[in-house]
Design an enzyme around this catalytic site. Sequence first.
Site, mmCIF file in Angstrom:
data_model
loop_
_atom_site.group_PDB
_atom_site.id
_atom_site.type_symbol
_atom_site.label_atom_id
_atom_site.label_comp_id
_atom_site.label_asym_id
_atom_site.label_seq_id
_atom_site.Cartn_x
_atom_site.Cartn_y
_atom_site.Cartn_z
ATOM 1 N N THR A 46 -5.739 0.210 -2.283
ATOM 2 C CA THR A 46 -7.078 0.514 -2.226
ATOM 3 C C THR A 46 -7.808 -0.537 -1.039
ATOM 4 O O THR A 46 -8.481 0.127 -0.319
ATOM 5 C CB THR A 46 -7.827 -0.085 -3.761
ATOM 6 N N ASN A 84 -0.137 11.639 -4.696
ATOM 7 C CA ASN A 84 0.249 10.697 -5.937
ATOM 8 C C ASN A 84 0.169 11.693 -7.232
ATOM 9 O O ASN A 84 0.631 11.010 -8.257
ATOM 10 C CB ASN A 84 -0.735 9.609 -6.212
ATOM 11 N N GLN A 132 2.756 6.021 -2.245
ATOM 12 C CA GLN A 132 3.859 6.654 -3.113
ATOM 13 C C GLN A 132 4.990 6.963 -2.148
ATOM 14 O O GLN A 132 6.144 7.308 -2.777
ATOM 15 C CB GLN A 132 3.251 7.980 -3.676
ATOM 16 N N SER A 136 1.415 -0.405 -1.127
ATOM 17 C CA SER A 136 1.243 -1.497 -2.436
ATOM 18 C C SER A 136 2.490 -1.794 -3.032
ATOM 19 O O SER A 136 3.316 -0.916 -3.296
ATOM 20 C CB SER A 136 0.260 -0.507 -3.351
ATOM 21 N N HIS A 192 2.872 -2.811 -6.262
ATOM 22 C CA HIS A 192 3.142 -2.066 -7.790
ATOM 23 C C HIS A 192 3.496 -0.857 -8.015
ATOM 24 O O HIS A 192 3.852 -0.321 -8.927
ATOM 25 C CB HIS A 192 2.030 -2.771 -8.580
ATOM 26 N N THR A 250 -7.041 -17.158 1.497
ATOM 27 C CA THR A 250 -5.667 -17.685 1.108
ATOM 28 C C THR A 250 -4.707 -16.458 0.345
ATOM 29 O O THR A 250 -4.985 -15.856 -0.493
ATOM 30 C CB THR A 250 -5.773 -18.851 0.023
ATOM 31 N N CYS A 306 -6.777 6.767 -11.809
ATOM 32 C CA CYS A 306 -8.070 6.382 -11.414
ATOM 33 C C CYS A 306 -9.163 7.246 -11.715
ATOM 34 O O CYS A 306 -10.349 6.722 -11.642
ATOM 35 C CB CYS A 306 -7.934 6.028 -9.764
HETATM 36 C C1 LIG Z 1 -1.903 3.613 -6.449
HETATM 37 C C2 LIG Z 1 -2.435 4.199 -5.294
HETATM 38 C C3 LIG Z 1 -3.505 3.625 -4.753
HETATM 39 C C4 LIG Z 1 -4.073 2.314 -4.916
HETATM 40 O O1 LIG Z 1 -3.334 1.308 -5.049
HETATM 41 P P1 LIG Z 1 -3.788 0.096 -5.559
HETATM 42 O O2 LIG Z 1 -2.440 -0.971 -4.953
HETATM 43 O O3 LIG Z 1 -3.583 -0.052 -6.941
HETATM 44 O O4 LIG Z 1 -5.052 -0.534 -5.215
HETATM 45 C C5 LIG Z 1 -3.668 4.299 -3.547
HETATM 46 N N1 LIG Z 1 -3.292 5.260 -2.874
HETATM 47 C C6 LIG Z 1 -2.337 6.012 -3.578
HETATM 48 C C7 LIG Z 1 -1.542 6.994 -2.976
HETATM 49 C C8 LIG Z 1 -1.857 5.498 -4.602
HETATM 50 O O5 LIG Z 1 -0.888 6.130 -5.568
#
Ligand SMILES: *Cc1c(COP(=O)(O)O)cnc(C)c1O
Length: 400
Positions: free
Chosen positions: A87, A166, A194, A214, A216, A255, A342
Amino acid sequence: MHPQAKKSIPDGLSRLPVYMDHHATTPVDPRVVEAMLPYFNEHFGNAASIDHEYGAEAAHAVEEARAQVARLIKARPDEIIFTSGATESDNLAILGAAGQYSKKGRHIITCVTEHKAVLDSCQFLADGGWKITYLPVDPYGLVNPNDLRGAITNETVLISVMAANNEIGTIAGIADIGRIAHECEVLFHTDATQAVGYLDLDVEAMGIDLLSLSAHKIYGPQGVGALFVRKRQPRVRLQPQVHGGGHQRGIRSGTLNLPGIVGLGRAADLARKEREVEAKRVGGLRDRLLDRLKSELDCVELNGHASERLPNNLSVALAGIESRSLLVQLKHDVALSTGSACTTAKVEPSHVILALGFGETRAHQSVRFGLGRENTEADVDFVVAKLSAGVRRLRQFAVA
Ligand SMILES: *Cc1c(COP(=O)(O)O)cnc(C)c1O
């Protein structure tokens, strides 16, 4: 040990409820956890405070992670900026480029099926007087390159099109988009959050100037991500969105999240080494899932593209049911999604399914499966059995 381990889990299942929502987030790989642990209270230094060994160690670990992330997308380490997640990366790419290049013009091109992080960043600019072109998609979720070409003007500063969706898993023709962008000397940003876990992306070959990812979504921790910012041909400059101590070339102060960054690096490393084999494995599970669903149930319609699709994604519309009610019924057995996490806070039909042109009913009938690293064949068979029974029940009620 998982709390679920106390409950008895049927043979071969990875956990209960079976987790098939890996587009929303992924469990952290144990190898990633292991890499992170020493950076909480052993090598805990501030990477910007390098007058002693603690800080120097931290800085070294950050540089190692930068190299690992760079390798995943064939970038150079000094082109990687760490952020708090995709994000923030999307915001930095779009608002940062807009702030830097507004003298050229105030026009951005994006796509109707983008993640909210991209759409809402563009909306913020639109509120400030920018012109935003939202490219439509075909019924499979693909952008037409000719539409893109036709939308570019002398005022266009940035094109932002995601690498893989996604919700419906559609994989965009990123290389074509990158070529058009570069021919027209417009910067190209792609949200590859993704995609990077499954696809072999190459920022050089694909003409990508800015790329968001990202941790996670690739078995790393939540709250950390990265933005690739091209350094040559062209050298991309971004107006910082977070001001402070001038960390990371002044582009993103603050940081650094040391354990998170170490985790992202390790996750990127594992993704690079294992994704080819894992894509085949998980793709096989996904195909099994679709085949079995179709043999158990009538009226299973695929959302998205049959082949240009992430191997872990399946999105289907199940005629005659409301997917939200179905998922509530199944919640002790399986974790699925009706759309992107989201937007599930608001009960709105998915903007992605709507953009495919099938109408609201279909959007409310859609279920998204996001398979992942730990899913097994037994998971698939269990989910098919539970889901088919649930759908039959709901369809019976609808008829009665
Ligand atoms: C999950 C996702 C995000 C947001 O990622 P975060 O690290 O949770 O902020 C943005 N774009 C796509 C395509 C996602 O799948």
